[in-house]
Motif scaffolding. Structure first.
Motif, PDB file in Angstrom:
ATOM      1  N   SER A 195       0.831  -1.204   0.000  1.00 32.71           N
ATOM      2  CA  SER A 195       0.000   0.000   0.000  1.00 32.71           C
ATOM      3  C   SER A 195       0.869   1.259   0.000  1.00 32.71           C
ATOM      4  CB  SER A 195      -0.913  -0.006   1.229  1.00 32.71           C
ATOM      5  OG  SER A 195      -1.736   1.120   1.195  1.00 32.71           O
ATOM      6  N   GLY A 196       0.481   2.219  -0.783  1.00 35.63           N
ATOM      7  CA  GLY A 196       1.208   3.482  -0.831  1.00 35.63           C
ATOM      8  C   GLY A 196       2.274   3.536  -1.904  1.00 35.63           C
ATOM      9  N   LEU A 197       2.562   2.416  -2.505  1.00 39.22           N
ATOM     10  CA  LEU A 197       3.586   2.409  -3.555  1.00 39.22           C
ATOM     11  C   LEU A 197       2.949   2.671  -4.926  1.00 39.22           C
ATOM     12  CD1 LEU A 197       5.523  -0.835  -2.526  1.00 39.22           C
ATOM     13  CD2 LEU A 197       6.289   1.549  -2.230  1.00 39.22           C
ATOM     14  N   PRO A 198       3.715   3.269  -5.825  1.00 40.82           N
ATOM     15  CA  PRO A 198       3.208   3.413  -7.195  1.00 40.82           C
ATOM     16  C   PRO A 198       3.116   2.039  -7.862  1.00 40.82           C
ATOM     17  CG  PRO A 198       5.062   4.894  -6.792  1.00 40.82           C
ATOM     18  CD  PRO A 198       4.989   3.955  -5.634  1.00 40.82           C
ATOM     19  N   MET A 199       2.136   1.890  -8.707  1.00 40.00           N
ATOM     20  CA  MET A 199       1.906   0.630  -9.406  1.00 40.00           C
ATOM     21  C   MET A 199       3.157   0.141 -10.121  1.00 40.00           C
ATOM     22  SD  MET A 199      -1.363  -0.235  -9.110  1.00 40.00           S
ATOM     23  CE  MET A 199      -2.084  -0.948 -10.593  1.00 40.00           C
ATOM     24  N   LYS A 200       3.821   1.083 -10.713  1.00 39.69           N
ATOM     25  CA  LYS A 200       4.995   0.747 -11.494  1.00 39.69           C
ATOM     26  C   LYS A 200       6.067   0.069 -10.634  1.00 39.69           C
ATOM     27  CE  LYS A 200       8.140   3.059 -14.705  1.00 39.69           C
ATOM     28  NZ  LYS A 200       8.589   4.390 -15.152  1.00 39.69           N
ATOM     29  N   ILE A 201       6.281   0.675  -9.492  1.00 38.52           N
ATOM     30  CA  ILE A 201       7.265   0.137  -8.558  1.00 38.52           C
ATOM     31  C   ILE A 201       6.869  -1.269  -8.127  1.00 38.52           C
ATOM     32  CG2 ILE A 201       8.376   0.473  -6.313  1.00 38.52           C
ATOM     33  CD1 ILE A 201       9.094   2.606  -8.303  1.00 38.52           C
ATOM     34  N   ILE A 202       5.592  -1.442  -7.908  1.00 37.02           N
ATOM     35  CA  ILE A 202       5.126  -2.761  -7.484  1.00 37.02           C
ATOM     36  C   ILE A 202       5.443  -3.798  -8.539  1.00 37.02           C
ATOM     37  CG2 ILE A 202       3.088  -4.135  -6.926  1.00 37.02           C
ATOM     38  CD1 ILE A 202       1.867  -1.702  -5.646  1.00 37.02           C
ATOM     39  N   ARG A 203       5.129  -3.440  -9.774  1.00 34.34           N
ATOM     40  CA  ARG A 203       5.399  -4.373 -10.868  1.00 34.34           C
ATOM     41  C   ARG A 203       6.855  -4.822 -10.860  1.00 34.34           C
ATOM     42  NH1 ARG A 203       2.658  -1.374 -14.671  1.00 34.34           N
ATOM     43  NH2 ARG A 203       4.503  -0.943 -15.926  1.00 34.34           N
TER      44      ARG A 203
END
Lengths: 361, 361
Positions: free
Chosen positions: A194-202
């Motif tokens: 939670s709180g992370l950008p989608m891109k970073i998660i990917r």
DNA sequence: CTTAGCACTCAGCATATGAGAGTGCTAACG
DNA sequence: CGTTAGCACTCTCATATGCTGAGTGCTAAG
């Protein structure tokens, strides 16, 4: 081709030629020019000036002894330095606003639906082809994941992203998973992501989800393995909305079948639109790309007026596509205004608490 | 116009004229006919027969002293009585099957995605415009509703319908609702509505939800009031998938700008497609509608070959649209096969337990 | 019933012709 | 020196003309 700056007269003539050509789609000659706009000069003088402009690469003659028409460079000059953006009438604004905002009543319209309405209005108003891209959620910050069991091993994944954007995907497992376990897994994911950008998660789910002890390992694996698809923008290469193909096909520049078919092919394949609009969504404000400035040959007879819209970190873009001979001054205003309204509309529908004041530029 | 049945010779000639015209798109004359197909008759004899066929309203001459071309009636006769459906090659089947089935790997492709792939294959293979409608969930039986809180007063409604079809809508309330209450409401709705067809629910939620004591009355009211939208087919008038506009525009019959623009307009507005395909989804098997048989003038130069696909009670349709001069014998097979595969694919992705045997017709 | 023959029709193509719009150039003008 | 009138020239477009080829319908003979 020398780029010494133009004299005042040259600027005037260029501007008039462009305007006249935009209006008529027929090459404009010196005599016509003085007659149409009551100029205090003789055709011969105009001819001389036009000749200079031709040498500067701003005008061309389709054939010897026809009038001149603007080149891409000519339009560029016109757009950058000469034209005055035409403000929108109250009526036009209302038309856009009404279409974009629409009325819901309990039902929340998703981005797709808003954009669908938007391109319709934009296409009708511009009498060209309107295009829009659904928001890229790449930069949006991930808020929450929710896992809902659908029975028969199927799981609905509900992603909530910054500003109320939503994404749902269905996953399938061979075995049914107890609700308890689903909940635990979701909680775990939320805690870590939670709180992370989608891109970073990917890019980093693999590491972030390495050592886990709770939750269902099967689901977790499934999600991690499919993270490219799950934590991405919208489905597949979809998310493009169109309106106004007939408008553009009716334009005289597409009398040539060849061109027309290749343009439609390009549109259908979507790559080009994706590249042009997608690429532009980085920059702010209205961007104009003219004719041969496009890297793709298929649309070298077309111009695109586009603008990004933004909702928080999330952004998408919209615009119109037409022949290079288009009413730039009007379209810039239309596209600009529409982008603003869309930003606003998506923002509002996202979270009502923060009322963005309407700015009338 | 007399509908005495045709002689054997007339049938042969009509069939050959149709085939020749489909192939060349140029009016076919008596001499050409005997030469192309080595007929044991003189041109003069053919002329007489053709004359009879013209009087019967099956052929026309574009102008005096040109060859004949088939009328809508002529095509109809050909399609109904004369042509032999051309079976598909192994390769063609494979192309369709591969496109429709695709590969997932954990992610479940929804109907929209399957149909999107399908029309691409169908359009490329037929070299015409392929169209499909997403499933109408009207007749599907409602299985389960799930309410997921998204925070900020927003609720995600997840509807599970027979055969694994899914529909999600976001509702908005002024006040947040406790999870407990959401769950209660969902349970209530499930108890009273599960097992009913969507259509019935739309018509009768008001009565069925009249006297309730548990659950949150606010949500319940919201759902009941918006039942028309919630328990309906897919979003808005969406759910149409296309592919192949360039194919169709490249056809010689659309050299006329007028026609072309009006056709594209009709497509974009979607009404016509919805009417034609939607209407047909009642009947079983492949349906062919030819030229002037269509009520809408915009597509009086077009024919449509369509077929419904079914998954349980749920059904949709798909087909191809092109000029009346199309290869009916091939298209019937293509469309038929595609519809079967789609039924299968959607059925499977719906619930894996019941493996439908592939029937190779 | 079939066919050869013939007069006739008409789209399509190529060619010729004239009008109109526009140009570049040169020489005269203020 | 910038501006303009005049002129010869070019090229498109529209129109008219004639020719060709494909195709027809009809009639009379096989």
């Amino acid at each position: 081709m020398t780029d010494r700056s133009l004299t005042e007269r040259e600027r005037t003539i260029l501007s008039l030629v462009v305007q006249s050509y935009i209006h008529d789609c027929s090459p404009v000659g010196s005599r016509t020019l003085v007659r149409r706009f009551v100029l205090d000069l003789s055709p011969a003088t105009i001819r001389n000036t036009m000749n200079d402009l031709e040498e500067a690469g701003l005008l061309v003659q389709p054939h010897t002894s026809a009038g001149r028409i603007p080149t891409s460079l000519g339009y560029r000059m016109y757009v950058d330095e000469l034209m005055a953006p035409r403000p929108l009438s109250r009526k036009e604004r209302a038309a856009i606003r009404d279409a974009v905002v629409g009325d819901q009543g309990g039902l929340v319209r998703d981005a797709a639906s808003v954009l669908d309405q938007t391109v319709r209005a934009l296409g009708d108003l511009s009498r060209l082809l309107a295009v829009s891209l659904e928001p890229r959620l790449d930069l949006g910050t991930f808020e929450k994941i929710e896992l809902v069991s659908l029975g028969a091993g199927k799981i609905l994944v509900v992603l909530t992203i910054e500003k109320g954007f939503l994404r749902t995907i269905v996953l399938e497992l061979e075995v049914a998973v107890p609700a308890e376990s689903l909940h635990e897994t979701a909680t775990l994911l939320n805690e870590r992501l939670s709180g992370l950008p989608m891109k970073i998660i990917r890019e980093s789910v693999h590491e972030r989800m390495r050592d886990v002890s709770i939750g269902d390992p099967k689901i977790l694996k499934l999600i991690v393995n499919n993270s490219e698809d799950i934590f991405s923008t919208s489905n597949e290469d979809e998310g493009i909305h169109y309106w106004g193909t007939p408008n553009i096909l009716a334009q005289p520049e597409f009398a040539d079948r060849e061109r027309m078919v290749s343009l439609m092919g390009a549109l259908e394949k979507k790559e080009i639109i994706l590249r042009v609009l997608g690429g532009q969504s980085q920059q702010d404000g209205v961007t104009i790309t003219i004719g041969e400035e496009h890297p793709d040959g298929e649309i070298e007879f077309c111009s695109i007026v586009a603008s990004p819209y933004r909702v928080g970190e999330v952004s998408g873009s919209l615009g119109v596509l037409g022949p290079t001979r288009m009413e730039y001054s009007k379209l810039v205003s239309i596209v600009d205004y529409t982008a603003r309204i869309v930003s606003e509309a998506l923002g509002e529908s996202a979270d009502d608490e923060e009322d963005q004041p309407e700015d009338d530029a």
